[in-house]
Design an enzyme around this catalytic site. Sequence first.
Site, mmCIF file in Angstrom:
data_model
loop_
_atom_site.group_PDB
_atom_site.id
_atom_site.type_symbol
_atom_site.label_atom_id
_atom_site.label_comp_id
_atom_site.label_asym_id
_atom_site.label_seq_id
_atom_site.Cartn_x
_atom_site.Cartn_y
_atom_site.Cartn_z
ATOM 1 N N GLY A 249 -4.386 39.450 117.987
ATOM 2 C CA GLY A 249 -3.680 40.092 116.887
ATOM 3 C C GLY A 249 -3.396 41.579 116.997
ATOM 4 O O GLY A 249 -2.706 42.137 116.138
ATOM 5 N N GLU A 294 -8.864 36.839 121.939
ATOM 6 C CA GLU A 294 -7.650 36.180 122.433
ATOM 7 C C GLU A 294 -6.398 37.048 122.276
ATOM 8 O O GLU A 294 -5.486 36.704 121.519
ATOM 9 C CB GLU A 294 -7.431 34.871 121.664
ATOM 10 N N PRO A 295 -6.344 38.174 122.952
ATOM 11 C CA PRO A 295 -5.135 38.991 122.842
ATOM 12 C C PRO A 295 -3.967 38.378 123.612
ATOM 13 O O PRO A 295 -4.139 37.901 124.728
ATOM 14 C CB PRO A 295 -5.558 40.328 123.489
ATOM 15 N N GLY A 296 -2.818 38.377 122.998
ATOM 16 C CA GLY A 296 -1.614 37.864 123.667
ATOM 17 C C GLY A 296 -0.573 38.963 123.740
ATOM 18 O O GLY A 296 -0.307 39.553 124.786
ATOM 19 N N ARG A 297 -0.032 39.297 122.564
ATOM 20 C CA ARG A 297 1.045 40.290 122.481
ATOM 21 C C ARG A 297 0.650 41.624 123.107
ATOM 22 O O ARG A 297 1.445 42.242 123.821
ATOM 23 C CB ARG A 297 1.385 40.506 120.994
ATOM 24 N N TYR A 338 12.166 36.327 112.262
ATOM 25 C CA TYR A 338 11.303 37.258 111.507
ATOM 26 C C TYR A 338 11.976 38.582 111.151
ATOM 27 O O TYR A 338 11.303 39.501 110.679
ATOM 28 C CB TYR A 338 10.055 37.638 112.328
ATOM 29 N N CYS A 365 26.800 30.654 118.680
ATOM 30 C CA CYS A 365 27.725 30.379 117.575
ATOM 31 C C CYS A 365 26.959 30.329 116.269
ATOM 32 O O CYS A 365 26.745 29.249 115.696
ATOM 33 C CB CYS A 365 28.452 29.077 117.826
ATOM 34 N N GLU A 366 26.524 31.475 115.841
ATOM 35 C CA GLU A 366 25.735 31.544 114.620
ATOM 36 C C GLU A 366 25.707 32.996 114.153
ATOM 37 O O GLU A 366 25.338 33.889 114.932
ATOM 38 C CB GLU A 366 24.319 31.052 114.961
ATOM 39 N N TYR A 394 6.320 36.441 123.298
ATOM 40 C CA TYR A 394 7.039 35.554 122.378
ATOM 41 C C TYR A 394 8.554 35.651 122.514
ATOM 42 O O TYR A 394 9.285 35.531 121.540
ATOM 43 C CB TYR A 394 6.603 35.807 120.921
HETATM 44 N N1 LLP Z 1 -5.273 33.215 119.025
HETATM 45 C C1 LLP Z 1 -4.702 32.371 118.138
HETATM 46 C C2 LLP Z 1 -5.460 31.257 117.630
HETATM 47 C C3 LLP Z 1 -3.379 32.581 117.731
HETATM 48 O O1 LLP Z 1 -2.846 31.750 116.838
HETATM 49 C C4 LLP Z 1 -2.637 33.661 118.260
HETATM 50 C C5 LLP Z 1 -1.249 33.881 117.873
HETATM 51 C C6 LLP Z 1 -3.269 34.504 119.201
HETATM 52 C C7 LLP Z 1 -4.586 34.258 119.546
HETATM 53 C C8 LLP Z 1 -2.569 35.669 119.846
HETATM 54 O O2 LLP Z 1 -2.197 36.630 118.935
HETATM 55 P P1 LLP Z 1 -1.553 38.015 119.450
HETATM 56 O O3 LLP Z 1 -2.645 38.796 120.160
HETATM 57 O O4 LLP Z 1 -0.456 37.672 120.368
HETATM 58 O O5 LLP Z 1 -1.088 38.670 118.217
HETATM 59 N N2 LLP Z 1 5.729 34.020 117.483
HETATM 60 C C9 LLP Z 1 5.195 35.127 116.716
HETATM 61 C C10 LLP Z 1 3.719 35.310 116.957
HETATM 62 C C11 LLP Z 1 2.906 34.087 116.636
HETATM 63 C C12 LLP Z 1 1.468 34.306 116.915
HETATM 64 C C13 LLP Z 1 0.732 33.037 116.747
HETATM 65 N N3 LLP Z 1 -0.629 33.096 117.098
HETATM 66 C C14 LLP Z 1 5.966 36.392 117.067
HETATM 67 O O6 LLP Z 1 6.903 36.328 117.854
HETATM 68 O O7 LLP Z 1 5.686 37.458 116.517
#
Ligand code: LLP
Length: 442
Positions: A249, A294-297, A338, A365-366, A394
Amino acid sequence: MNTRETLKANEAGHLEIGGCDALSLAKEYGTPLYVYDEAYIRSMMRVFKRTIDQEYNGNGKVLYASKAFSCLAMYRIAKDEGIGCDAVSGGELYTALKAGFNAQNIYVHGNNKTYDELCEAVDAGVGGIVIDSYREADILDKIAKEKGVKQSVLIRINPGIEAHTHAFVQTARTDSKFGFSAADGTALEYTKHVLSLKNLDLKGYHCHIGSQIFEKQSFVLAAEKMLTFISAIKAETKFEASVLNIGGGFGIYYTDEDPKLKEEDYADYLKVLINTIKAKSKEYGLNLPYLLIEPGRSIVGEAGVTLYTVGSIKDIPGVRKYVAIDGGMFENPRYALYQSKYTAVKASDVNALNVQKVSIAGKCCESGDLIGVDIPLPEIESGDILAVLSTGAYHYSMASNYNRNLIPQAILVQDGKSEVIIKKQTYEDLIRNDVIPVSLNK
Ligand code: LLP
């Protein structure tokens, strides 16, 4: 423009990413093009890992949330950096395994995993499965029994905190498809149920309070609530969680409305979280749990830049100017979904003054197919290369073939070198799985 060395204006004033001139990349590979800065990805993985090592005695693991950007090369980098990953579908698990990931370092998520996905996870021997329903616990118990294993699981908890970019709300009510409420007794009941299942080995709990969060206090609150919950569960059932997964997050920079965080700022987020866990564990007389994050973004978001070629420009006097690019919602659906905001730069002249605000339009086309509205830009012409920043997370992972557009290729850049990590789709790829049934083939 950014907080790191690898994204800057070079001597010619062109955008440079990982030592590569963006104009040269556009010429060599074509546009649209996803460009990923390897050094940035690695440095973010290292920051999180190092912080756990230094501040928490290595008693934890970073799991890259691979939904942010999933492809073989990305899992290979994570593996190389000695971190794990979380997978939310059979497809992500498959890709991670194919990249050579040790299954023990993979945690599986999902609010409605299919029977097949659960079998695949057990067969692979994943480190843990985060379970999220009675049905799933029962099915998984059966699968584990059939396969003669005791499956490690975590339970997904809803701690009653909804975090948004700069704010959070605490709620006792749970209105989410994810998790069991810590507040209303449902998580306690579910814990008892899971403990009664012979083939599941309950290790602890998971929570994830949201994405693109900057408010430190929301992570502190989540950790406090989780430890309070763990303590209450121990008092009630004697079960003491040995694992706490606090989710992801951490926010990133998209526009000047967001802070530009440096590596040490991300380390600080984690330190604050760790200090809360230490303090609360001490207060409640609990052993320090093994920590998963669990960092993603934050790992891959700012590492990505998308390059486009400007096509038609439509100036509607007194209304707005549309600058159309050769991408759109098929490769970046985030504005459509979003109303996300982005920073765009003219790749041939990064330091040019912004003199106008335009809507960047896609080619689908939108009407809602936009990359953004009111984006400040310098003078721009058809044929210019436009770079949109912070597109690593994402974007590719949410891309589609809408309007039968081809999903762009992705390249990795570092030290002035570039390599393809996802090949350009072809028209042939589009019809690969199409079938004209015999009945139509007369
Ligand atoms: N762990 C769990 C269980 C999650 O559901 C998520 C993201 C993460 C970790 C990673 O979160 P992050 O560090 O990336 O914030 N598609 C949306 C974001 C959806 C995130 C869903 N879950 C966007 O483009 O903003």
